[in-house]
Design an enzyme around this catalytic site. Structure first.
Site, short mmCIF file in Angstrom:
data_model
loop_
_atom_site.label_atom_id
_atom_site.label_comp_id
_atom_site.label_asym_id
_atom_site.label_seq_id
_atom_site.Cartn_x
_atom_site.Cartn_y
_atom_site.Cartn_z
N PRO A 2 0.84 -1.21 0.00
CA PRO A 2 0.00 0.00 0.00
C PRO A 2 0.87 1.25 0.00
O PRO A 2 1.73 1.42 0.85
CB PRO A 2 -0.80 -0.10 1.31
CG PRO A 2 -0.57 -1.48 1.81
CD PRO A 2 0.72 -1.95 1.24
N GLU A 3 0.64 2.11 -0.97
CA GLU A 3 1.31 3.40 -1.03
C GLU A 3 0.24 4.47 -0.80
O GLU A 3 -0.86 4.14 -0.38
CB GLU A 3 2.02 3.56 -2.39
CG GLU A 3 2.96 2.39 -2.69
CD GLU A 3 3.63 2.46 -4.04
OE1 GLU A 3 3.87 3.57 -4.54
OE2 GLU A 3 3.93 1.40 -4.61
N LYS A 58 2.12 7.19 3.96
CA LYS A 58 1.53 5.85 3.96
C LYS A 58 1.00 5.47 5.34
O LYS A 58 0.61 4.32 5.56
CB LYS A 58 2.58 4.82 3.53
CG LYS A 58 3.19 5.08 2.17
CD LYS A 58 4.39 4.18 1.90
CE LYS A 58 5.13 4.62 0.65
NZ LYS A 58 6.40 3.89 0.45
N ARG A 143 2.98 -10.77 6.13
CA ARG A 143 4.42 -10.79 6.41
C ARG A 143 4.81 -10.14 7.73
O ARG A 143 6.01 -10.03 8.02
CB ARG A 143 5.16 -10.16 5.23
CG ARG A 143 5.06 -11.05 4.00
CD ARG A 143 5.55 -10.36 2.76
NE ARG A 143 6.99 -10.20 2.77
CZ ARG A 143 7.67 -9.68 1.75
NH1 ARG A 143 7.02 -9.27 0.67
NH2 ARG A 143 8.96 -9.56 1.81
N ARG A 297 15.26 -2.18 -6.04
CA ARG A 297 13.86 -2.51 -6.33
C ARG A 297 13.70 -2.94 -7.79
O ARG A 297 14.39 -2.42 -8.66
CB ARG A 297 12.96 -1.28 -6.13
CG ARG A 297 13.07 -0.63 -4.80
CD ARG A 297 12.21 -1.36 -3.78
NE ARG A 297 12.12 -0.59 -2.57
CZ ARG A 297 13.03 -0.59 -1.63
NH1 ARG A 297 14.11 -1.32 -1.77
NH2 ARG A 297 12.89 0.16 -0.56
#
Length: 307
Positions: A2-3, A58, A143, A297
């Site tokens: 989620p950004e 965020k 996670r 990334r």
DNA sequence: CACTTGACCTGTCCGC
DNA sequence: TGCGGACAGGTCAAGT
């Protein structure tokens, strides 16, 4: 992952669904998900109601009417899903948007607007808030990187994480000049790394870094010091455009993002130009989209459009 | 000092 | 079929 757009969608959903409800019970099955959680903390929360829900980058901030606030960071796989109280009589599937579709294992029978999540709690549920009307808010996190913290409301602004955050890119007063002021203009750091730095701008993650750079025609490996004023202006415009478009699309579901009702976001399907489109043709020039690695990334680019 | 990499986690996917 | 390993990426700490 989620950004900003996904967190904003969740914020808006919870504003409608959770604000004003009294918390009757709170439980935590994973200490990492709510550091410091204890019976004492639970008793502080029980009996209070969520008055407002803010967002900063965020981070979600749920203000309670007991003088405390919950700082919620979803990191990569966190979800906040609200479920209304189970009805005494079983509703038919046509009428009940939360009816289970467990038999076919698809997204709500294949309907794009059906809930991605089925029965809750599940094995990823870490924290459960039950409201006095028996509706529930589930904090799921596969996670275990996300977390909830309770801090006095008066100390929220002083929180070290909050303090390091850069400006909100969608606010009116976020100008390209402010972006320029924030960027490390003497640095050889790749511009993508700078965009991912939350102290430069708050809320951008991997998806919107790639999309914003494509929109501006800037290669993610370009050193910040090589950017012209015109580059920064285009980047500023592109960032705001991508984030707003994604909010309009309900966010991005790359892996397991869902909104407060368990719904997918459609930005990646509808408007993303490069992210997760390796091997596809560039919508602008027809060259093949490539995947590389920048700032550790996965990074998606059109090598012809982005210089 | 500037910048990069690894750790934290678990589920999925790929090749053997 | 099963297994090992790479990969996913937000943030911070540790390393180069």
């Amino acid at each position: 992952m989620p950004e900003l757009p996904e967190v904003e969608i969740i914020r808006r959903g919870l504003e409608q669904l959770a604000v004003g409800r009294a918390i009757a019970e709170v439980s935590c099955s994973e200490p990492r998900s709510f550091p410091g959680f204890s019976p004492s903390v639970a008793s502080t929360i029980i009996g209070t109601a969520i008055t407002t829900i803010d967002r900063r980058g965020k981070l979600l901030i749920a203000h309670l009417d007991n003088g405390y606030s919950l700082l919620i960071h979803l990191r990569m796989t966190g979800q906040l899903v609200f479920r209304p109280a189970k009805k005494r009589l079983q509703a038919t599937r046509e009428q009940d948007p939360f009816a289970s579709n467990a038999d076919d294992g698809s997204f709500g029978g294949g309907h794009p607007n059906a809930s991605l999540i089925r029965d809750l709690p599940d094995k990823t549920t870490r924290v459960i808030f039950r409201f006095s009307d028996d509706s529930q808010l589930y904090f799921n996190d596969q996670r275990k990187f996300g977390s909830i913290r309770m801090v006095p409301r008066s100390e929220v602004a002083d929180d070290s994480f909050m303090q390091r955050l850069g400006p909100e890119p969608l606010l009116e007063d976020f100008t390209w000049q402010e972006l320029k002021d924030r960027l490390p203009l003497n640095s050889r750091q790749p511009v993508k790394a700078a965009l991912l730095d939350q102290s430069v701008i708050a809320g951008i993650g991997n998806i919107y870094a790639d999309e914003s750079l494509f929109g501006a025609g800037i290669h993610p490996l370009r050193p910040v010091l090589s950017l012209s004023d015109n580059d920064i202006e285009r980047l500023h415009e592109s960032i705001r455009c991508c984030l707003q478009q994604s909010i309009d699309d309900g966010g991005s579901t790359a892996r397991n993002y869902v909104d407060s009702q368990g719904m997918r976001g459609e930005y990646l399907d509808l408007h993303a130009k490069v992210f997760n489109r390796t091997g596809q043709t560039c919508c602008r020039c027809g060259h093949t989209i490539e995947k590389t690695r920048v700032a550790g990334r996965g990074t998606h680019i059109c090598p012809r459009c982005q210089k």
